[in-house]
Design a protein around this motif. Structure first.
Motif, PDB file in Angstrom:
ATOM      1  N   GLU A 198     -42.246  -0.781 -59.381  1.00 50.29           N
ATOM      2  CA  GLU A 198     -41.288  -0.650 -60.475  1.00 50.29           C
ATOM      3  C   GLU A 198     -40.665   0.722 -60.522  1.00 50.29           C
ATOM      4  OE1 GLU A 198     -40.398  -1.266 -65.053  1.00 50.29           O
ATOM      5  OE2 GLU A 198     -42.470  -1.752 -64.517  1.00 50.29           O
ATOM      6  N   ARG A 199     -40.947   1.519 -61.577  1.00 52.82           N
ATOM      7  CA  ARG A 199     -40.201   2.762 -61.720  1.00 52.82           C
ATOM      8  C   ARG A 199     -40.636   3.826 -60.721  1.00 52.82           C
ATOM      9  NH1 ARG A 199     -39.049   4.874 -67.584  1.00 52.82           N
ATOM     10  NH2 ARG A 199     -41.306   4.861 -67.811  1.00 52.82           N
ATOM     11  N   GLY A 200     -41.827   3.670 -60.179  1.00 55.37           N
ATOM     12  CA  GLY A 200     -42.320   4.702 -59.288  1.00 55.37           C
ATOM     13  C   GLY A 200     -41.869   4.549 -57.846  1.00 55.37           C
ATOM     14  N   TYR A 201     -41.135   3.445 -57.564  1.00 56.92           N
ATOM     15  CA  TYR A 201     -40.909   3.166 -56.143  1.00 56.92           C
ATOM     16  C   TYR A 201     -40.076   4.222 -55.442  1.00 56.92           C
ATOM     17  CZ  TYR A 201     -36.081   1.512 -56.778  1.00 56.92           C
ATOM     18  OH  TYR A 201     -34.752   1.441 -57.031  1.00 56.92           O
ATOM     19  N   LEU A 202     -39.116   4.801 -56.165  1.00 56.44           N
ATOM     20  CA  LEU A 202     -38.291   5.819 -55.510  1.00 56.44           C
ATOM     21  C   LEU A 202     -39.071   7.107 -55.287  1.00 56.44           C
ATOM     22  CD1 LEU A 202     -34.731   5.367 -57.046  1.00 56.44           C
ATOM     23  CD2 LEU A 202     -35.485   4.940 -54.711  1.00 56.44           C
ATOM     24  N   LEU A 203     -40.042   7.344 -56.158  1.00 56.23           N
ATOM     25  CA  LEU A 203     -40.916   8.503 -55.967  1.00 56.23           C
ATOM     26  C   LEU A 203     -41.663   8.368 -54.646  1.00 56.23           C
ATOM     27  CD1 LEU A 203     -42.022  11.002 -57.680  1.00 56.23           C
ATOM     28  CD2 LEU A 203     -43.990   9.548 -58.090  1.00 56.23           C
ATOM     29  N   ARG A 211     -40.641  -1.893 -53.963  1.00 59.01           N
ATOM     30  CA  ARG A 211     -40.138  -2.354 -55.259  1.00 59.01           C
ATOM     31  C   ARG A 211     -41.240  -2.689 -56.240  1.00 59.01           C
ATOM     32  NH1 ARG A 211     -34.789  -1.584 -56.486  1.00 59.01           N
ATOM     33  NH2 ARG A 211     -33.765  -1.644 -54.499  1.00 59.01           N
TER      34      ARG A 211
END
Lengths: 290, 382, 574
Positions: free
Chosen positions: C284-289, C281
């Motif tokens: 931030e926005r890159g965590y799913l990548l 987590r």
């Protein structure tokens, strides 16, 4: 007249879906692997086209080869990362590896280009043509023509060229193909490249009229899967027919019923087809596995 | 590639910003303001606006107050949202307020937990009955559907003088909630829509619904669709020579929606929204817009502005001495805040925003002008 | 080898137990409310994935309805508790019953579909349910869903979130997991894996494929429903997201990353995959990548799942072979184990079998010969019930079997071997043979003991622990024979049992067959090798283009003009 109008739009949408399904079925035939990333690859193609457009101010038709080339390269990368290491493993592991690729593509796209919807340039022009009172978006007509040409060219390659024969041989029986001296790995890579180029083309075609966001792939993979299975697992004409059926439900049936009801009718029809023809529309009846 | 450059810049700026926030030395007066919004999934566009608005507001902490803030993605499911809230509020850190998702179902899921933790949720979710749960911890800084849809319907009937609207809405939470309120408001105005239909957010070609709507012979097209479907509808309607006026939902006002269309296609299109920061209007709003552009490389929308105003009101309360979440809650429910978009005060249920505007496009630019302002609207539903 | 949901693996088992203990300690002493929630959600998905292991892992049916069962359970429990104030003790049974009912109703038509058509049909059902949830707001609250779902209220008392809720969820996971594990290593689980590996072979071993599949589908629905019910009271709102495709994808990913078909895999996969995004987590926005990349890396490094990896690193000790157990006393042989009258079958307008009649009396070895494509294998398929006859009758031990399915005929006393060989490559010789006893024995232990007895009789007990995949042709034929014999059939149908055997092996096989016939077994023997067949057979039937060309003593075959013309003349007598 209205019906005709809707039919034209339905066929245009179906043609784009057909390209998505085609890429899916090519990889399926060559590797027996379900490529769950196909929808996200379409999305990537659309965003790529939208990103290239400001730098190459040319009509979409000239952008198309560039997008397909880049996407073919991406296809090679997907194959190398998600298929080749697992080729002798249980087929379900490729499910998961391609799901992972889809996640990477979707979130990579959000990071690179932001969450806003984007539009790719039209193939020729964004105007409309009036043919006998029928208002046809230039883009719709262009989609049908370009998709038909791409599908036709592909059929020609597969049927008439040495390369195509090798691809087909690999698809039918990789072990036999290897024994015959065909470079199977190269053929599999080529198939991924072609399938992904198809996805890229579909992405460019769809992203003009219908826009593209990083999340638009999830819906497309469902449609590709339905088209390919409905048509008959592994059948190329079946995949094209399945894609057209889906699009006609979305565009023509939903003009009579409401959109959610038309979708439900699509799924109900699907179940009915499977009851009557358990092997799909164009599939061969299941044979005993040796 | 401008997109790439822009993204790199935006990411770098945000990173620096967050690093600055995180690096603020922990002092006795060091408080958490977590930002729990969807930055992935189908609401990532709106969620990113929320995030940017909150981050921008939290930059300007009152003197002597340390602001710690992390952004936690809530994705698309209620489950992810409550997990995020547990992560943010359950760790023992002093959290004063949470910037919370604009996805209605996520808010509904977070509400009971927020009550248990006793932390105020500051959101711009206009949808769903989030302020009708009798939960004192929710504060909505965007006019709810009761307000925006009243403005929407009144503009159609009272200003445009239309009596035969065709209503096309999405079958998502946003769409269904808006449709219910539109229906009630039209009824109150004595107008019966000649056509009403829900469209799936994944629908590609909208010609079928346009065809059906036109067959009902409406005199205005009333949309309540998400960003891309709104643009798609307007474009397809324009292509088929539809000249009826279009009054769209708040998604239309987002600059990213207008960016999908040619200015000419936008002629005659209006939309409801809480505000339109890109349209300017006051030096403060223009300053906000400039600052937002510089920080994130994109255009701000009303969601960003609403979230910004909400977090500013929270920080004002902190500056005014609120040091516990309960004190922040009390300040929000009793206070009044002159925000950039409007003046906010609670109606006792946590609805802070009671104004809506109608913006219209002139066909020459993608920046709309405010056509009508509706203040002190009270909803008619419940 | 890979079998069952758990297997008796001392080191791996210890490792799993240690992992479970560590998880317990973490939950009790180390976890924040947030940590406990993630753990609770992991438990929910573990439960759903355990059910999926049964239908997908064991029975091999790629059901894309598991997410729908999850959603149905969620809606059932969510609606009843939020709208009617029902207690969890009442909503849980409802959350089990609704998916179960749907599974039973849709399962019947859908389960006969092959792999991907089945997957598509289940996906279609899931999508229809999702559409209904979104578009029937009066019942479901529409896309907004229904708020006001209470936590788990058990007998009037709310189970507090945090440790008590986590304990409840994981308690149900433990009970469900144990149940699934017991079922999977037992007779039923073994039978399911047979159905997965080859439904036709399973049917010829007397197993009711349709019922087994339906049972697995129904059980998976129960697990899915329970998981959905727990999910909805954990998240306190019920909305269409529980029916959306990502739930299904998560369950599938959990099952495969954990280890297909394993209960331990479902738990391991759920714990890892639900925690992984949380660990990331901070990006931030890159965590799913990064999550996607980690998922890719995991499946590449552990293609057989985490349990597969554990078992490769900590291989199981060889199990001691069971002692042979006597088979039950067979019924007195019928005077005529098999009679076929006027059997006809057409494929695409061509008669593959055209009015064939024959009889196999007690103790007889009936040789069936004919050129390729003359209808021999089709006849065996018609007799064993794998193909439906267009006309004619089949009597097994004096009873009409024409209308019966393959498994019912097997239970009447038909056993057969396959020309192409149908032993599962990943099973041991003993497991393959014991499979034939599953339908009749009380448990796996008894079936294996009886299997050992048959192996001893055919002199291949030394190979009991060998994997079928690597067997030489001679042994493989012998194992196939053993498997057919383990059925204690009245009539044995053998399709080219001598193909690929050495002369010594052929002599041995002939001796075995004679001895069996001597005990009263009727044998129908399809064979090309005349040197092997003619001395062995008591009578010979020659087929040509689906018709009987000759039916008489073996000595007469070489003299028959028509036979010589049709068959021996071109084939040269091999």
């Amino acid at each position: 007249m209205t019906l005709l109008q809707l039919l034209v739009n339905g066929v245009a949408l179906g043609a784009a879906y057909a390209l998505v399904a085609l890429g899916f079925v090519l990889v399926l035939n060559a590797t027996a692997a379900v490529n769950f990333a196909q929808g996200d690859l379409v999305m990537a193609g659309g965003l790529l086209a939208a990103a290239l457009a400001p730098h190459l101010p040319v009509p979409g038709i000239l952008l198309l080869p560039a997008v397909m080339a880049v996407m073919a390269g991406l296809g090679l990368a997907v194959c190398a990362a998600a298929y080749l290491p697992l080729r002798h493993r249980p087929p379900v592991s490729v499910f998961i590896s391609t799901i992972a690729v889809g996640i990477i593509l979707q979130n990579g796209a959000t990071l690179l280009s932001g969450p806003e919807p984007k539009s790719a340039p039209p193939l020729f022009g964004g105007g409309t043509l009036e043919i006998g009172g029928l208002v046809v978006a230039e883009q719709s007509a262009a989609i049908v023509v370009v998709a038909a040409l791409l599908i036709g060219a592909q059929q020609w390659v597969f049927a008439r060229t040495q390369f195509g024969r090798r691809l087909r041989a690999t698809a039918q029986d990789p072990e036999m193909a290897r024994a015959c001296g065909i470079p199977v790995t190269a053929m599999v890579l080529a198939t991924f490249a072609i399938g992904t180029a198809c996805a890229g083309a579909a992405g460019l075609l769809l992203a003009n009229q219908f826009f593209v966001t990083p999340t638009s792939g999830g819906d497309l993979i469902l449609k590709a899967y339905i088209a390919v299975t409905l048509g008959g697992w592994g059948s190329v004409p079946g995949a094209v027919a399945g894609a057209l059926v889906i699009a006609l439900f979305e565009v023509v049936v939903s003009a009579v019923l409401s959109y959610p009801v038309a979708l439900a009718a699509l799924y109900a029809t699907l179940l009915a087809v499977l009851v009557v023809r358990p092997q799909g529309l164009f599939g061969e009846a299941a044979r005993r596995r040796a | 590639m401008t997109i790439l450059r822009r993204t790199v810049r935006a990411t770098a700026m945000t990173g620096a910003l967050l690093a600055a926030l995180a690096a603020t030395p922990a002092t006795a007066a060091d408080f958490g303001f977590p930002v729990l919004v969807p930055v992935t999934g189908f609401l990532s566009l709106e969620g990113t606006s929320q995030r940017n608005g909150a981050v921008l507001a939290l930059r300007k902490a009152p003197a002597g107050i340390g602001v710690r803030s992390t952004v936690i993605d809530t994705g698309t499911s209620p489950e992810t949202a409550v997990t995020a809230l547990d992560r943010a509020a359950g760790g023992g850190d002093p959290v004063l307020a949470v910037a919370a998702s604009m996805l209605g179902t996520q808010m509904l899921a977070m509400l009971p937990l927020a009550k248990e933790y006793g932390v105020p949720l500051v959101t711009v979710s206009g949808t769903a009955s989030i302020t009708e749960q009798g939960n004192p911890w929710v504060f909505r800084f965007f006019p709810g559907d009761a307000v925006t849809k009243a403005a929407h319907a009144r503009y159609v009937v009272e200003e445009l003088g239309k009596r035969r609207p065709a209503v096309i809405h999405q079958t998502t939470a946003y769409g269904q909630s808006g449709q219910a309120h539109l229906k009630a408001e039209f009824e109150r105005l004595g107008v019966r829509p000649v056509f009403e239909e829900g469209v799936d957010a994944s629908a590609k070609d909208l010609l079928p619904v346009i065809t059906k709507a036109l067959a009902a012979e409406p005199d205005v097209l009333v949309l309540h669709l998400h960003s891309a479907p709104t643009a798609l509808f307007i474009r397809q309607a324009a292509a088929h020579g539809v000249t009826l006026p279009v009054v769209a939902g708040s998604a239309m006002h987002q600059p990213s929606t207008a960016a999908l269309l040619d200015p000419a296609e936008l002629k005659g299109v209006c939309a409801e929204t809480a505000a339109s920061p890109v349209s300017g209007g006051s030096p403060a709003v223009e300053a906000f817009t400039a600052e937002y552009r510089a920080a994130f490389g994109t255009e701000p929308d009303a969601f960003a502005l609403g979230q910004y105003d909400g977090m500013r009101m929270v920080l004002d309360a902190v500056a005014g001495g609120a040091r516990t979440p309960d004190a922040v809650r009390a300040a929000l429910s009793a206070g009044r805040h002159e925000g950039l978009a409007m003046t906010y005060r609670s109606d006792g249920k946590g609805n802070m925003a009671h104004s809506a505007v109608i913006v219209c496009y002139d066909g020459r630019s993608r920046v709309p002008a405010i056509a009508k302002r509706y203040d002190d609207v009270t909803g008619v539903l419940k | 080898m890979r079998r069952g949901l758990g297997g008796g693996l001392p080191w791996a088992g210890l490792l799993y137990a240690a992992g479970a203990a560590a998880l317990c300690l973490y939950a009790l002493f180390g976890a924040t409310p947030y940590g406990l929630r993630v753990l609770t959600v992991a438990g929910v998905y573990a439960l759903a994935a355990i059910g999926f292991q049964i239908v997908f892992g064991l029975a091999g049916a790629l059901s894309l309805a598991q997410g729908a069962f999850f959603g149905l359970g969620a809606y059932a429990s969510g609606i009843l508790s939020s709208q009617f104030g029902w207690d969890f003790a009442a909503t849980l049974p409802a959350a089990l019953a609704v998916p179960l009912l749907v599974a039973l109703v849709v399962g019947l038509p859908v389960l006969r579909l092959e792999s991907h058509y089945f997957a598509l049909a289940t996906l279609g059902i899931a999508q229809i349910l999702l559409l209904a949830a979104v578009n029937l707001p009066a019942l479901t609250g529409g896309a907004n869903g229904l708020a006001g779902v209470p936590g788990v209220v058990l007998f009037g008392r709310t189970v507090p979130r945090g440790l008590p809720l986590a304990a409840l969820v994981w308690g149900i996971v433990a009970v469900g997991g144990l149940l699934a594990w017991r079922l999977s290593v037992g007779r039923w689980g073994r039978a399911l894996t047979l159905v997965r590996d080859d439904p036709m072979v399973a049917a010829t071993l007397g197993l009711d494929v349709g019922r087994l599949r339906l049972g697995a589908f129904a059980l998976s629905a129960l697990f899915g429903g329970a998981a959905g019910a727990l999910a909805v009271h954990t998240q306190r709102v019920v909305s269409p997201e529980v029916l959306e495709f990502p739930v299904m994808v998560t369950i599938l990913t959990v099952a495969v990353v954990g280890g297909r078909g394993r209960v331990a895999g479902a738990v391991l996969g759920a714990v890892l995959l639900l925690h992984l995004p949380e660990w990331l987590r901070g990006l931030e926005r890159g965590y799913l990548l990064v999550y996607g990349a980690a998922l890719l890396l995991t499946i590449v490094l552990a293609p057989h799942g985490l349990t597969g990896l554990v078992e490769r690193l900590l291989p199981a000790r060889a199990r001691p072979l069971p002692a042979p157990r006597p088979l039950p006393e067979p019924a007195a042989p019928h005077t005529e184990p098999l009679r076929v009258e006027g059997l006809r079958k057409a494929f695409g307008g061509v008669w593959a079998v055209d009015g064939v009649s024959l009889a196999v009396p007690r103790g007889a070895i009936l040789g069936l010969i004919g050129p390729n494509g003359s209808g021999k294998t089709t006849l065996i398929n018609l007799v064993s019930g794998l193909e439906r006859a267009d006309a004619g009758r089949v009597l097994v031990a004096g009873r009409y079997a024409t209308a019966l399915r393959a498994d019912a005929r097997a239970r009447l006393g038909v056993a057969r071997s396959f020309q192409a060989g149908a032993l599962p490559a990943a099973a041991t010789v003993l497991e393959a043979v014991a499979a034939a006893r599953l339908e009749r024995s009380r448990g796996v232990a008894e079936a294996e003991g009886q299997g050992m007895a048959v192996l001893h009789r055919l002199g291949i007990a030394d190979h009991a622990a060998t994997l079928c995949g690597g067997l030489p042709a001679g042994l493989r034929r012998r194992v196939e024979l053993a498997r057919a014999l383990a059925r204690q059939p009245a009539v044995l149908l053998l399709d080219e049992p001598a193909a690929g055997l050495t002369d010594a092996e052929k002599r041995e096989l002939a001796a075995h067959l004679r001895a069996l016939a001597g005990e009263g077994l009727g044998i129908l023997l399809v064979e090309h090798d005349m040197g092997f067949l003619l001395p062995l057979a008591t009578r010979v039937v020659v087929l040509d283009q689906g018709r009987t060309l000759y039916d008489g003593p073996p000595q007469g075959v070489r003299q028959d003009r028509r036979v010589v013309a049709a068959y021996l003349g071109e084939g040269g007598g091999a």
